[in-house]
Scaffold this active site. Structure first.
Site, PDB file in Angstrom:
ATOM      1  N   ASP A  13       0.816  -1.226   0.000  1.00 44.12           N
ATOM      2  CA  ASP A  13       0.000   0.000   0.000  1.00 44.12           C
ATOM      3  C   ASP A  13       0.846   1.272   0.000  1.00 44.12           C
ATOM      4  O   ASP A  13       0.431   2.305   0.530  1.00 44.12           O
ATOM      5  CB  ASP A  13      -0.949   0.049   1.218  1.00 44.12           C
ATOM      6  CG  ASP A  13      -1.786  -1.201   1.341  1.00 44.12           C
ATOM      7  OD1 ASP A  13      -2.253  -1.676   0.300  1.00 44.12           O
ATOM      8  OD2 ASP A  13      -1.958  -1.701   2.466  1.00 44.12           O
ATOM      9  N   GLY A  17       0.819   1.947  -7.392  1.00 47.55           N
ATOM     10  CA  GLY A  17      -0.020   2.048  -8.591  1.00 47.55           C
ATOM     11  C   GLY A  17       0.204   3.355  -9.314  1.00 47.55           C
ATOM     12  O   GLY A  17       0.409   3.386 -10.525  1.00 47.55           O
ATOM     13  N   HIS A  41      -4.182  -1.900  -6.604  1.00 53.63           N
ATOM     14  CA  HIS A  41      -3.506  -0.640  -6.899  1.00 53.63           C
ATOM     15  C   HIS A  41      -4.547   0.397  -7.287  1.00 53.63           C
ATOM     16  O   HIS A  41      -5.306   0.212  -8.232  1.00 53.63           O
ATOM     17  CB  HIS A  41      -2.477  -0.836  -8.018  1.00 53.63           C
ATOM     18  CG  HIS A  41      -1.305  -1.655  -7.559  1.00 53.63           C
ATOM     19  ND1 HIS A  41      -0.398  -2.227  -8.411  1.00 53.63           N
ATOM     20  CD2 HIS A  41      -0.891  -1.980  -6.315  1.00 53.63           C
ATOM     21  CE1 HIS A  41       0.525  -2.870  -7.705  1.00 53.63           C
ATOM     22  NE2 HIS A  41       0.241  -2.743  -6.431  1.00 53.63           N
TER      23      HIS A  41
END
Ligand code: IMP
Length: 431
Positions: A13, A17, A41
């Protein structure tokens, strides 16, 4: 540089992305090489939010070829759903998605086993995403797994699947005391799905190896993070694959020596979901407000993430095990208004001091962070596109992190959208 890998340096996290999407503008091929739909993502493009779980984040750049490498475990139902959802929003993967013959299939019995085990573990649960990832990798290693390759010969696939269902149902009923899988329904669904999957199958390792020889620009998109790596992470509170940069070779098909640079992604603070040691965790109101400010809720499961200060000791460890060329720092904007800020510069365990991961991963649970304080900033940095445009203290914070970690900061994320990024160095544009 032509071949670049992006990996998480924390517990996943980290905002990979967005960085992958930004780099994909320069890449002809984007490859995922491990994990499955336990990754999620999130991308915000022109105000529109996309969550990708299996398809690489580069998919949104319409000319990029997307590869799901042999190191992945892929839920075929989730894959088809993701392809369809993207198509509905104008992103067509036809002709530019390649799924490795070697990738393993996540089956409903893997999901049932994952969830039943976690519920039996109660307080000792790992906090998995419940998507069947661990049990699928178990079957891969015990050589019982089903691969995309197996789908080609339906009769032999059916035979293998039936044997697996029989064994898993016995385990589900007798040991885990839960409902078995309806084998007939699964077989019928897979027979239908198979026709839609076959056109995507490809010898991706040959394709990627060829592309490296041809000098194509290739981006390898890591999922999860270094601390979730099965060998280098906080075992057993980890995922079931190698997520460090060396997994690019086995899982992505790139020949050793052909990777030009590894970019590590790190939040300007730290988060983790699931159980396990987290030395710099912040409890109470400050953690809660950072969670809200940073929208720190899992994209795959919606779970609230645990929040902590930036940990330079763990960053040094991630830099070593991934051989990082540079670091992209994300979500700097979320720290606005917190004054002073703390940075973990090392640990104490009893009388011993450590400036990186202590030897023997279990020791991390006993590590007490040593902090230094640094002045915060109050002006929002969201509009900054050069380092000089950052509030002075935000710039000092970034420079201090670079100094403590001993690595160059290549990018700085100052907001959710793709363009809210200060690019100091783009690996694809470096020699
Ligand atoms: P699994 O990968 O579902 O088996 O979960 C194992 C551990 O990895 C749990 O703590 C999960 O919360 C964590 N995990 C797996 N994927 C991600 C991710 O993409 N981001 C953050 N945590 C993850």
């Amino acid at each position: 540089m032509n071949t670049v890998a992006v990996v998480g340096t924390q517990w996943g996290d980290e905002g990979k992305g967005k960085i992958v999407d930004l780099l994909a503008a320069d890449a002809e091929i984007v490859v995922r090489f491990q994990g499955g739909n336990n990754a999620a993502h999130t991308l915000v493009i022109e105000g529109e939010k996309f969550i990708l779980r299996l398809v690489p984040s580069g998919a949104l750049n319409r000319s990029t070829t997307c590869v799901l490498g042999g190191g992945m475990v892929v839920n075929p139902f989730a894959l088809i759903e993701e392809i369809q959802n993207l198509k509905k929003r104008g992103v067509d993967l036809e002709g530019r998605l390649k799924v490795s013959f070697d990738a393993h299939l996540v089956m409903p019995y893997h999901i049932a086993i994952d969830r039943a085990r976690e519920s039996h573990l109660g307080k000792r649960a790992i906090g998995t995403t419940g998507f069947g990832i661990g049990p699928t990798y178990e079957d891969k290693m015990s050589r019982q797994g089903l691969r995309f390759d197996d789908l080609i010969d339906w009769a032999s696939f059916k035979d293998k699947l039936e044997r697996n269902i029989k064994e898993k149902n016995l385990y589900l009923k007798a040991v885990l005391k839960t409902r078995p899988i309806d084998g007939k329904v699964l077989l019928a669904e897979l027979q239908k799905l198979r026709r839609r999957l076959l056109p995507y199958l490809s010898d991706t390792s040959a394709y990627v190896a060829r592309a490296t020889v041809d000098g194509k620009k290739i981006l390898f998109e890591g999922a999860h993070g270094t601390m979730l790596d099965i060998d280098y992470g906080t075992y057993p509170f980890v995922t079931s694959s190698n997520c460090i940069a060396s997994a690019v070779y086995a899982g992505g098909g790139v020949p050793p020596g052909k990777l030009d640079a590894v970019l590590g992604i790190s939040k300007a603070y730290t988060t983790r979901v699931g159980a396990g040691p987290f030395p710099t965790e912040i409890h109470g109101a400050l953690g809660d407000s950072l969670r809200e400010e940073g929208a720190e809720f899992g994209s795959a499961t919606g779970r609230p993430r645990r929040i902590g200060w930036f940990d330079a000791a763990l960053a040094r460890y991630a830099i070593r095990v991934n051989g990082l060329w540079g670091l992209a720092l994300t979500k700097l904007d979320v720290l606005t208004g917190i004054d002073p800020l703390k940075i973990c510069v090392g640990y104490k365990i009893g009388k011993d001091s450590f400036d990186t991961m202590p030897p023997g991963r279990n020791a991390l649970a006993k590590a007490k962070p040593v902090y230094e304080e640094i002045a915060g900033w109050h002006e929002k940095p969201d509009a900054a596109r050069t380092i000089d445009e950052l509030p002075a203290n935000a710039r000092r914070y970034v420079e201090r992190l670079a100094e403590l970690c001993g690595v160059q900061i290549a990018m700085i994320g100052v907001g959710a959208s793709r363009d809210a990024t200060i690019v100091l160095k783009n690996p694809f544009q470096e020699v």
